[in-house]
Design a protein around this motif. Sequence first.
Motif, PDB file in Angstrom:
ATOM      1  N   UNK A 221       0.833  -1.210   0.000  1.00  9.58           N
ATOM      2  CA  UNK A 221       0.000   0.000   0.000  1.00  9.58           C
ATOM      3  C   UNK A 221       0.866   1.258   0.000  1.00  9.58           C
ATOM      4  N   UNK A 222       1.882   1.242   0.833  1.00 11.66           N
ATOM      5  CA  UNK A 222       2.772   2.398   0.868  1.00 11.66           C
ATOM      6  C   UNK A 222       3.559   2.505  -0.436  1.00 11.66           C
ATOM      7  N   UNK A 223       3.935   1.339  -1.010  1.00 11.71           N
ATOM      8  CA  UNK A 223       4.649   1.360  -2.278  1.00 11.71           C
ATOM      9  C   UNK A 223       3.805   1.952  -3.393  1.00 11.71           C
ATOM     10  N   UNK A 224       2.501   1.628  -3.425  1.00 15.51           N
ATOM     11  CA  UNK A 224       1.638   2.232  -4.432  1.00 15.51           C
ATOM     12  C   UNK A 224       1.521   3.740  -4.217  1.00 15.51           C
ATOM     13  N   UNK A 225       1.390   4.156  -2.966  1.00 15.81           N
ATOM     14  CA  UNK A 225       1.305   5.596  -2.688  1.00 15.81           C
ATOM     15  C   UNK A 225       2.562   6.312  -3.176  1.00 15.81           C
ATOM     16  N   UNK A 226       3.724   5.709  -2.935  1.00  9.75           N
ATOM     17  CA  UNK A 226       4.966   6.306  -3.411  1.00  9.75           C
ATOM     18  C   UNK A 226       5.050   6.274  -4.932  1.00  9.75           C
ATOM     19  N   UNK A 227       4.556   5.198  -5.550  1.00 10.45           N
ATOM     20  CA  UNK A 227       4.560   5.125  -7.015  1.00 10.45           C
ATOM     21  C   UNK A 227       3.739   6.252  -7.614  1.00 10.45           C
ATOM     22  N   UNK A 228       2.546   6.445  -7.071  1.00  7.08           N
ATOM     23  CA  UNK A 228       1.643   7.459  -7.608  1.00  7.08           C
ATOM     24  C   UNK A 228       2.206   8.861  -7.380  1.00  7.08           C
ATOM     25  N   UNK A 229       2.723   9.114  -6.192  1.00  5.60           N
ATOM     26  CA  UNK A 229       3.305  10.425  -5.914  1.00  5.60           C
ATOM     27  C   UNK A 229       4.535  10.668  -6.778  1.00  5.60           C
ATOM     28  N   UNK A 273      -8.015   9.056  -8.173  1.00  4.83           N
ATOM     29  CA  UNK A 273      -7.376   7.833  -8.668  1.00  4.83           C
ATOM     30  C   UNK A 273      -6.620   7.134  -7.540  1.00  4.83           C
ATOM     31  N   UNK A 274      -5.871   7.895  -6.746  1.00  6.62           N
ATOM     32  CA  UNK A 274      -5.134   7.283  -5.645  1.00  6.62           C
ATOM     33  C   UNK A 274      -6.048   6.577  -4.657  1.00  6.62           C
ATOM     34  N   UNK A 275      -7.164   7.216  -4.314  1.00  7.30           N
ATOM     35  CA  UNK A 275      -8.116   6.596  -3.382  1.00  7.30           C
ATOM     36  C   UNK A 275      -8.793   5.391  -4.018  1.00  7.30           C
ATOM     37  N   UNK A 276      -9.157   5.499  -5.298  1.00  8.06           N
ATOM     38  CA  UNK A 276      -9.863   4.409  -5.973  1.00  8.06           C
ATOM     39  C   UNK A 276      -9.010   3.149  -6.045  1.00  8.06           C
ATOM     40  N   UNK A 277      -7.725   3.289  -6.378  1.00  8.48           N
ATOM     41  CA  UNK A 277      -6.848   2.114  -6.455  1.00  8.48           C
ATOM     42  C   UNK A 277      -6.731   1.453  -5.087  1.00  8.48           C
ATOM     43  N   UNK A 278      -6.625   2.263  -4.048  1.00 11.41           N
ATOM     44  CA  UNK A 278      -6.520   1.693  -2.703  1.00 11.41           C
ATOM     45  C   UNK A 278      -7.801   0.949  -2.325  1.00 11.41           C
ATOM     46  N   UNK A 281      -8.200  -2.297  -4.856  1.00 10.66           N
ATOM     47  CA  UNK A 281      -7.169  -3.340  -4.861  1.00 10.66           C
ATOM     48  C   UNK A 281      -6.694  -3.680  -3.449  1.00 10.66           C
ATOM     49  N   UNK A 282      -6.157  -2.702  -2.743  1.00 11.64           N
ATOM     50  CA  UNK A 282      -5.413  -3.012  -1.525  1.00 11.64           C
ATOM     51  C   UNK A 282      -6.298  -3.222  -0.307  1.00 11.64           C
ATOM     52  N   UNK A 283      -7.336  -2.416  -0.145  1.00  8.79           N
ATOM     53  CA  UNK A 283      -8.195  -2.599   1.030  1.00  8.79           C
ATOM     54  C   UNK A 283      -8.900  -3.955   1.038  1.00  8.79           C
ATOM     55  N   UNK A 284      -9.503  -4.424  -0.085  1.00 14.19           N
ATOM     56  CA  UNK A 284     -10.083  -5.774  -0.062  1.00 14.19           C
ATOM     57  C   UNK A 284      -9.053  -6.856   0.214  1.00 14.19           C
ATOM     58  N   UNK A 285      -7.842  -6.697  -0.350  1.00 14.46           N
ATOM     59  CA  UNK A 285      -6.791  -7.687  -0.106  1.00 14.46           C
ATOM     60  C   UNK A 285      -6.404  -7.718   1.363  1.00 14.46           C
ATOM     61  N   UNK A 286      -6.285  -6.551   1.967  1.00 14.29           N
ATOM     62  CA  UNK A 286      -5.932  -6.485   3.380  1.00 14.29           C
ATOM     63  C   UNK A 286      -7.032  -7.081   4.249  1.00 14.29           C
ATOM     64  N   UNK A 287      -8.295  -6.776   3.934  1.00 16.72           N
ATOM     65  CA  UNK A 287      -9.398  -7.344   4.725  1.00 16.72           C
ATOM     66  C   UNK A 287      -9.447  -8.854   4.593  1.00 16.72           C
ATOM     67  N   UNK A 288      -9.174  -9.361   3.411  1.00 18.25           N
ATOM     68  CA  UNK A 288      -9.212 -10.815   3.214  1.00 18.25           C
ATOM     69  C   UNK A 288      -8.132 -11.508   4.054  1.00 18.25           C
TER      70      UNK A 288
END
Length: 301
Positions: A221-229, A273-278, A281-288
């Motif tokens: 999740x942090x890696x995606x945030x850094x990628x987008x920024x 876009x940043x919120x939508x990707x999280x 992709x990442x929030x459902x994966x983390x919850x699972x």
Amino acid sequence: MASTEAPAPRPPAESQDLAGLEAGLDALDSVQVKRTPFTQVLLHKVLPPVLAVLLVVAVWKVLVLAGVTDDYKLPDPSAVWDSLTGLWLQGTLLDIIWTSVSRGLLGFLAALAIGTPLGLLVAQVRFVRAALGPILSGLQSLPSVAWVPAAVIWLGITDSAMYAVILLGAVPSIANGLVSGIDHVPPLYLRAGRTMGATGARGAWHILLPAALPGYIAGLKQGWAFSWRSLMAAELIASSPDLGLGLGQFLENARTDSDMPGVLLGIILILFVGIAIDLIVFSPLERRVLRVRGLAAAGGR
């Protein structure tokens, strides 16, 4: 004549431990996974952010009506909406978004392919950790925008420069996330894996990675945030017609034209876009992962 003796009573502490263990096992057996009703999802997941957005727009509108500043500095929300509908009617809105999203996702996947084995290596080899650990931590704290001038000099104003900035921003976060996750793996798991023959690459794949998933996903999740920024910084600074029109370049073009509605629209689209990707992709994966480990309710947090 043999005498029968009653078994020695267990100490009170041991009895309490066994009773607690039995109660815990019974509680685990009684847990039932149920799907969250749609109305509850709508009420607790969808409604709060919608209300927050409406509140922000309402405050924005009040500030405009109050005339707290000039119109060219704080345009009316309807002006930003007109910019959005104008891009939609021109057929360029989705192209602008996809240009940046495709770059960001491709760069993130490349960072994932590099950061994962690097994190495993740093976590498992002491000498490598001593050598690269501080460097990865330093790179993670370095602002991504600092790499843009160097990438442009090395690679020119090309897509390669964009991907280089993304990699330099995202790889340290992914690697450090995996290292942190592995550091929190109980040693018992590793010993059990070695007993069953899971050593080397097999142990890493079947024992380390699954056990380190919570920390690893946090690193992703942090890696995606850094990628987008990183990508947005690169598109803002190294804009060129040869790169196509992405969100960063759209924002820079709006600034050059003193188009404040366009500037605000660019900021909103980048945030969206940043919120939508999280969320997708990442929030459902983390919850699972948390549900599988019994760390979160079936309906998510």
